[in-house]
Design a protein around this motif. Structure first.
Motif, mmCIF file in Angstrom:
data_model
loop_
_atom_site.group_PDB
_atom_site.id
_atom_site.type_symbol
_atom_site.label_atom_id
_atom_site.label_comp_id
_atom_site.label_asym_id
_atom_site.label_seq_id
_atom_site.Cartn_x
_atom_site.Cartn_y
_atom_site.Cartn_z
ATOM 1 N N UNK A 132 -104.190 108.337 -3.656
ATOM 2 C CA UNK A 132 -103.097 109.280 -3.783
ATOM 3 C C UNK A 132 -101.793 108.512 -3.563
ATOM 4 N N UNK A 133 -100.705 109.095 -4.006
ATOM 5 C CA UNK A 133 -99.410 108.485 -3.709
ATOM 6 C C UNK A 133 -98.374 109.578 -3.477
ATOM 7 N N UNK A 134 -97.390 109.217 -2.681
ATOM 8 C CA UNK A 134 -96.289 110.138 -2.408
ATOM 9 C C UNK A 134 -94.989 109.376 -2.521
ATOM 10 N N UNK A 141 -91.084 113.830 -3.125
ATOM 11 C CA UNK A 141 -92.043 114.400 -4.067
ATOM 12 C C UNK A 141 -93.345 114.732 -3.347
ATOM 13 N N UNK A 142 -94.124 115.602 -3.950
ATOM 14 C CA UNK A 142 -95.412 115.972 -3.377
ATOM 15 C C UNK A 142 -96.423 114.843 -3.574
ATOM 16 N N UNK A 143 -97.392 114.780 -2.698
ATOM 17 C CA UNK A 143 -98.471 113.798 -2.839
ATOM 18 C C UNK A 143 -99.298 114.149 -4.063
ATOM 19 N N UNK A 151 -93.546 103.949 -10.116
ATOM 20 C CA UNK A 151 -94.769 103.806 -9.313
ATOM 21 C C UNK A 151 -94.454 103.610 -7.830
ATOM 22 N N UNK A 152 -93.184 103.463 -7.498
ATOM 23 C CA UNK A 152 -92.788 103.295 -6.101
ATOM 24 C C UNK A 152 -93.197 104.511 -5.286
ATOM 25 N N UNK A 153 -93.976 104.270 -4.236
ATOM 26 C CA UNK A 153 -94.504 105.350 -3.408
ATOM 27 C C UNK A 153 -95.292 104.754 -2.251
#
Length: 114
Positions: free
Chosen positions: A37-39, A43-45, A89-91
């Protein structure tokens, strides 16, 4: 107690690559579908990739063809190979089972910037 430890993040230029790793414990790892997963900030995960116990994979559209998820059940580890990285893609990247439990690790920060 279910626990996940993520590693491998860092700062990379657009078009670069990173390989993330996630070690799980407290579960019969090989029987579970594991997701990355990413957040991103404000922004939401979201789930970006998942792999079943039989190694079937699924990706969100924005990473298809660029990210590859894999697993090594002997090491209770799931990997995420990320190529052709983009600033979006930064998260902070996390792993968890799918669907997720409340046992989130600290995540690993991926920053894509020139």
């Amino acid at each position: 107690q279910v626990q996940f430890v993520e590693s491998g993040g860092g700062l990379v230029q657009p078009g670069g690559s990173l390989r993330l790793a996630c070690i799980g414990s407290g579960i019969m790892f090989r029987f579970y579908t594991i997701s990355w997963y990413r957040q991103a900030p404000e922004k939401a995960r979201e789930s970006v990739a998942r792999i079943t116990g039989t190694a079937s994979t699924n990706y969100t559209d924005s990473v298809k063809g660029r990210f590859t998820i894999s697993r090594d059940d002997a090491k209770k580890t799931v990997f995420l190979q990320m190529n052709s990285l983009k600033p979006e893609d930064t998260a902070v990247y996390y792993c968890n089972v799918h669907p997720p439990t409340n046992s989130w690790g600290q995540g690993t920060l991926v920053t894509v910037s020139s």
